[in-house]
Design a protein around this motif. Structure first.
Motif: not given
Length: 204
Positions: A102, A106, A135, A139, A158-159, A162-163, A165-166
Motif C-alpha cells: 500500500n 501511495i 494518502l 486527496s 486513489s479510491e 482508500t479501500q 487503508i480501510a
C-alpha cells in the motif's frame, strides 16, 4: 458460546467423568477381589485392612481421574496457544506485506501527481505541507487541482488505496483482538502456572 451451551457442555463432561469414575471403581473392586481370591484371608486379614482397601478403591480412581482431567486441560490450552500464536504471526506477516504494498502504491501515485503538476505548471504552494508518502497528499492534490481528476488512473488508484487503508484498519483491529485473547489466555489462572515461559505479545 451461549450460557445454555456452556451448561450443556458442563453436564456432559460431568456425566462422562462419573461414568469413567464408576468404571474405574468396578475395575478396582474386580482386581482386589481377584487378588483376595488368590491369596485368601492372608491378603485381607482384618477389618482395618479391609477399610484400607475400600479407601484405595475410592481414592485411586479419584486421583487418576484428576490427573487425567488436568493433563487434558493443559494439553488443550497449550494446543490452543500454539494455534492462536501461529494465526497471529501469519496475520501480522500478511498485514506487513499488505501495508508495504500500500505504501508503494501511495508513493507511486504521488510521484505521478507531482509529474502532472509540473507538466501543467500548477502552483505548488497549496500542497507543500503534506508528505508525499501520505494518502492525504493525494486527496489534497485532487481537491486543489481539479485538472488532475481528468486522469482516471489517479482517481481510480486513489479510491483503491482508500479501500485498502480501510481493509488495513480492519485487519489491525482483528489482529489486536487476537493478541488480546492470546495475552489473556496465557496470563489468567490457572494457565499462568504452566505458561510462565510464554511472553505476552505487543499490539500492532
Amino acid at each position: 458460546m451461549h450460557l445454555g451451551e456452556k451448561v450443556g457442555d458442563l453436564v456432559k463432561k460431568l456425566i462422562q467423568n462419573i461414568i469413567i469414575y464408576l468404571a474405574m471403581v468396578f475395575i478396582m473392586i474386580f482386581v482386589f477381589t481377584m487378588i483376595d481370591g488368590l491369596f485368601g484371608t492372608e491378603f485381607i486379614p482384618d477389618d482395618e485392612t479391609s477399610d484400607l482397601v475400600t479407601s484405595l478403591i475410592i481414592l485411586i480412581p479419584v486421583i487418576v481421574l484428576a490427573i487425567y482431567n488436568i493433563s487434558k486441560y493443559i494439553i488443550k490450552v497449550k494446543n490452543g496457544v500454539v494455534v492462536l500464536d501461529n494465526s497471529i504471526n501469519e496475520s501480522i506477516s500478511n498485514y506487513t506485506i499488505f501495508e508495504e504494498t500500500n505504501a508503494e502504491m501511495i508513493l507511486t501515485i504521488n510521484e505521478k501527481i507531482d509529474s502532472l503538476i509540473k507538466q501543467e505548471n500548477l502552483s505548488f504552494s497549496s500542497k507543500m505541507n503534506y508528505p508525499t508518502d501520505n494518502l492525504v497528499y493525494v486527496s489534497h492534490a485532487l481537491s486543489n487541482f481539479p485538472e488532475l481528476k481528468s486522469d482516471k488512473s489517479i482517481v481510480k488508484a486513489s479510491e483503491e488505496i482508500t479501500q485498502r487503508i480501510a481493509d488495513l484498519r480492519d485487519q489491525k483491529t482483528f489482529i489486536n483482538s487476537n493478541i488480546k485473547e492470546f495475552n489473556v489466555l496465557i496470563r489468567k489462572f490457572p494457565n499462568s502456572m504452566f505458561l510462565k515461559k510464554i511472553q505476552e505479545k505487543e499490539y500492532i
